[in-house]
Design a protein around this motif. Structure first.
Motif, PDB file in Angstrom:
ATOM      1  N   VAL A   1      -4.235  -2.722   8.522  1.00 55.98           N
ATOM      2  CA  VAL A   1      -3.959  -4.039   7.932  1.00 55.98           C
ATOM      3  C   VAL A   1      -3.123  -4.870   8.901  1.00 55.98           C
ATOM      4  N   ILE A   2      -2.094  -4.262   9.449  1.00 50.93           N
ATOM      5  CA  ILE A   2      -1.214  -4.964  10.393  1.00 50.93           C
ATOM      6  C   ILE A   2      -1.998  -5.335  11.658  1.00 50.93           C
ATOM      7  N   GLN A   3      -2.849  -4.416  12.105  1.00 51.53           N
ATOM      8  CA  GLN A   3      -3.690  -4.688  13.274  1.00 51.53           C
ATOM      9  C   GLN A   3      -4.655  -5.837  12.996  1.00 51.53           C
ATOM     10  N   ALA A   4      -5.237  -5.850  11.792  1.00 52.90           N
ATOM     11  CA  ALA A   4      -6.153  -6.932  11.409  1.00 52.90           C
ATOM     12  C   ALA A   4      -5.437  -8.275  11.424  1.00 52.90           C
ATOM     13  N   ALA A   5      -4.190  -8.284  10.979  1.00 50.09           N
ATOM     14  CA  ALA A   5      -3.415  -9.526  10.990  1.00 50.09           C
ATOM     15  C   ALA A   5      -3.169 -10.001  12.418  1.00 50.09           C
ATOM     16  N   GLU A   6      -2.879  -9.077  13.314  1.00 46.14           N
ATOM     17  CA  GLU A   6      -2.665  -9.441  14.721  1.00 46.14           C
ATOM     18  C   GLU A   6      -3.928 -10.037  15.325  1.00 46.14           C
ATOM     19  N   LEU A   7      -5.089  -9.541  14.887  1.00 44.46           N
ATOM     20  CA  LEU A   7      -6.376 -10.015  15.404  1.00 44.46           C
ATOM     21  C   LEU A   7      -6.873 -11.249  14.676  1.00 44.46           C
ATOM     22  N   ASN A   8      -6.135 -11.657  13.631  1.00 49.18           N
ATOM     23  CA  ASN A   8      -6.557 -12.780  12.787  1.00 49.18           C
ATOM     24  C   ASN A   8      -7.938 -12.512  12.186  1.00 49.18           C
ATOM     25  N   ALA A   9      -8.156 -11.259  11.781  1.00 49.53           N
ATOM     26  CA  ALA A   9      -9.430 -10.857  11.201  1.00 49.53           C
ATOM     27  C   ALA A   9      -9.570 -11.383   9.778  1.00 49.53           C
ATOM     28  N   ASP A  10     -10.798 -11.712   9.399  1.00 48.60           N
ATOM     29  CA  ASP A  10     -11.043 -12.194   8.039  1.00 48.60           C
ATOM     30  C   ASP A  10     -10.930 -11.074   7.018  1.00 48.60           C
ATOM     31  N   THR A  11     -11.497  -9.916   7.328  1.00 49.33           N
ATOM     32  CA  THR A  11     -11.543  -8.824   6.356  1.00 49.33           C
ATOM     33  C   THR A  11     -11.315  -7.478   7.033  1.00 49.33           C
ATOM     34  N   LEU A  12     -10.807  -6.543   6.247  1.00 50.06           N
ATOM     35  CA  LEU A  12     -10.701  -5.148   6.650  1.00 50.06           C
ATOM     36  C   LEU A  12     -11.594  -4.355   5.705  1.00 50.06           C
ATOM     37  N   ILE A  13     -12.609  -3.698   6.264  1.00 52.48           N
ATOM     38  CA  ILE A  13     -13.585  -2.979   5.443  1.00 52.48           C
ATOM     39  C   ILE A  13     -13.032  -1.620   5.036  1.00 52.48           C
ATOM     40  N   VAL A  14     -13.247  -1.279   3.759  1.00 52.94           N
ATOM     41  CA  VAL A  14     -12.725  -0.044   3.178  1.00 52.94           C
ATOM     42  C   VAL A  14     -13.876   0.815   2.666  1.00 52.94           C
ATOM     43  N   LEU A  15     -13.888   2.083   3.066  1.00 51.96           N
ATOM     44  CA  LEU A  15     -14.819   3.064   2.513  1.00 51.96           C
ATOM     45  C   LEU A  15     -14.021   4.056   1.667  1.00 51.96           C
ATOM     46  N   ALA A  16     -14.537   4.347   0.492  1.00 57.20           N
ATOM     47  CA  ALA A  16     -13.776   5.135  -0.476  1.00 57.20           C
ATOM     48  C   ALA A  16     -13.552   6.570  -0.034  1.00 57.20           C
ATOM     49  N   GLY A  17     -14.563   7.165   0.608  1.00 56.25           N
ATOM     50  CA  GLY A  17     -14.548   8.586   0.901  1.00 56.25           C
ATOM     51  C   GLY A  17     -15.560   9.310   0.030  1.00 56.25           C
ATOM     52  N   GLY A  18     -15.986  10.469   0.472  1.00 64.26           N
ATOM     53  CA  GLY A  18     -16.976  11.241  -0.275  1.00 64.26           C
ATOM     54  C   GLY A  18     -16.382  11.946  -1.476  1.00 64.26           C
ATOM     55  N   LYS A  19     -17.242  12.587  -2.257  1.00 60.61           N
ATOM     56  CA  LYS A  19     -16.797  13.230  -3.509  1.00 60.61           C
ATOM     57  C   LYS A  19     -15.863  14.394  -3.257  1.00 60.61           C
ATOM     58  N   ASN A  20     -16.134  15.169  -2.220  1.00 66.85           N
ATOM     59  CA  ASN A  20     -15.245  16.268  -1.829  1.00 66.85           C
ATOM     60  C   ASN A  20     -14.950  17.211  -2.993  1.00 66.85           C
ATOM     61  N   ASN A  21     -15.958  17.437  -3.839  1.00 67.22           N
ATOM     62  CA  ASN A  21     -15.876  18.366  -4.971  1.00 67.22           C
ATOM     63  C   ASN A  21     -14.906  17.933  -6.068  1.00 67.22           C
ATOM     64  N   HIS A  22     -14.492  16.669  -6.057  1.00 69.44           N
ATOM     65  CA  HIS A  22     -13.624  16.157  -7.122  1.00 69.44           C
ATOM     66  C   HIS A  22     -14.467  15.618  -8.269  1.00 69.44           C
ATOM     67  N   ILE A  23     -13.872  15.608  -9.464  1.00 71.98           N
ATOM     68  CA  ILE A  23     -14.548  14.989 -10.603  1.00 71.98           C
ATOM     69  C   ILE A  23     -14.404  13.472 -10.508  1.00 71.98           C
ATOM     70  N   GLN A  24     -15.283  12.757 -11.185  1.00 78.01           N
ATOM     71  CA  GLN A  24     -15.355  11.305 -11.043  1.00 78.01           C
ATOM     72  C   GLN A  24     -14.058  10.602 -11.432  1.00 78.01           C
ATOM     73  N   THR A  25     -13.427  11.053 -12.519  1.00 76.52           N
ATOM     74  CA  THR A  25     -12.190  10.392 -12.955  1.00 76.52           C
ATOM     75  C   THR A  25     -11.087  10.536 -11.912  1.00 76.52           C
ATOM     76  N   HIS A  26     -11.008  11.710 -11.277  1.00 75.87           N
ATOM     77  CA  HIS A  26     -10.002  11.914 -10.226  1.00 75.87           C
ATOM     78  C   HIS A  26     -10.305  11.046  -9.011  1.00 75.87           C
ATOM     79  N   LEU A  27     -11.594  10.928  -8.662  1.00 75.64           N
ATOM     80  CA  LEU A  27     -11.982  10.101  -7.523  1.00 75.64           C
ATOM     81  C   LEU A  27     -11.569   8.647  -7.742  1.00 75.64           C
ATOM     82  N   ARG A  28     -11.894   8.118  -8.913  1.00 73.65           N
ATOM     83  CA  ARG A  28     -11.549   6.714  -9.198  1.00 73.65           C
ATOM     84  C   ARG A  28     -10.046   6.505  -9.200  1.00 73.65           C
ATOM     85  N   ARG A  29      -9.323   7.437  -9.815  1.00 71.37           N
ATOM     86  CA  ARG A  29      -7.863   7.297  -9.883  1.00 71.37           C
ATOM     87  C   ARG A  29      -7.246   7.334  -8.489  1.00 71.37           C
TER      88      ARG A  29
END
Length: 270
Positions: A85-113
């Motif tokens: 985030v700080i790096q994006a601000a230095e670059l004056n970037a419009d957006t920082l893209i976020v990927l949630a991560g894979g399921k990794n054997n977690h249940i859905q409620t834990h993943l969302r939380r």
């Protein structure tokens, strides 16, 4: 003026300087930066280069993996994202893209939380630095290990749960454009779209991402772009082309074809 941009993933073998010069030559005014390539070139050098060529940074990719699917702990992933985030601000970037991560054997409620907790922390820092976070839904056929968030409906649910205006989404037409149901969700998600990434494919994603030249696949790009325009989207349009169907095409040819396609498409929207 509409910002037309190219993701560095589209020209993976080039270095940043070659990309900036070529993108500008072909009429693009923006670039989507890929963090590993940015680190190789150097952030300070990149800032000077981008300013010299008046090149906007439409995105910085990517942060996330909060579920531990890439081997990092939750806290390590959060701290890395805060640094970005700080790096994006230095670059004056419009957006920082976020990927949630894979399921990794977690249940859905834990993943969302887990994801919502991370996004709440990250959005607070993003607000302080004026950065937009863009959560990206990934098609399950090619992105299960990257994200358990696979469609617009679940993405919107997470955005609403976090409830911070710094958090929106990136709509990648390759990942969602082949799903007819996505069309019905566009009016609901349109106010939350921070970035549109344009990608096409000859078949539904399966295994590795395999994008083709824009207009050569089965994604209804013209219809999607028209609907987004009608819904009031006026942000950047960033092209991401990667996969076997384009890897044998020279980068100069790829950029030329892409710009001509976009010029024709936008002429029809005016």
């Amino acid at each position: 003026m509409t910002t037309l941009s190219v993701s560095q993933l589209s020209t993976l073998r080039w270095d940043l300087e070659s990309e900036v010069i070529a993108y500008a030559k072909h009429g693009f005014s923006g670039i989507g930066l890929y963090r590993p390539k940015l680190e190789d070139y150097g952030v300070d050098r990149a800032i000077e280069l981008l300013a010299e060529h008046s090149m906007a940074v439409t995105s910085l990719s990517w942060v996330g993996g909060f579920t531990g699917s890439d081997g990092r702990t939750y806290e390590d992933a959060v701290q890395d994202a805060i640094k970005a985030v700080i790096q994006a601000a230095e670059l004056n970037a419009d957006t920082l893209i976020v990927l949630a991560g894979g399921k990794n054997n977690h249940i859905q409620t834990h993943l969302r939380r887990t994801l919502c907790q991370a996004l709440c922390r990250l959005a607070a820092v993003a607000c302080e630095h004026g950065i937009q976070l863009a959560l990206e839904p990934y098609h399950p056929g090619c992105g299960d290990e990257w994200s358990f968030v696979n469609d617009l409906q679940s993405t919107l649910d997470i955005i609403e749960r976090v409830g911070n205006p710094a958090l929106g989404l990136v709509l990648d037409t390759y990942h969602v454009g082949m799903d007819e149901g996505a069309m019905h969700w566009l009016p609901d998600v349109a106010p939350h779209i921070h970035l549109v990434q344009l990608g096409d494919g000859r078949h539904c994603p399966h295994g590795e991402m395999n994008r083709c030249l824009l207009g050569d696949g089965c994604v209804p790009l013209g219809r999607l772009m028209e609907m987004l325009h009608e819904q009031g989207y006026r942000g950047a349009w960033e092209v991401e082309l990667i996969g076997e169907d384009v890897e044998t095409i020279g980068y100069e040819q790829l950029l030329d074809h892409t710009k001509r396609y976009l010029d024709r498409t936008f002429a029809g929207l005016c």
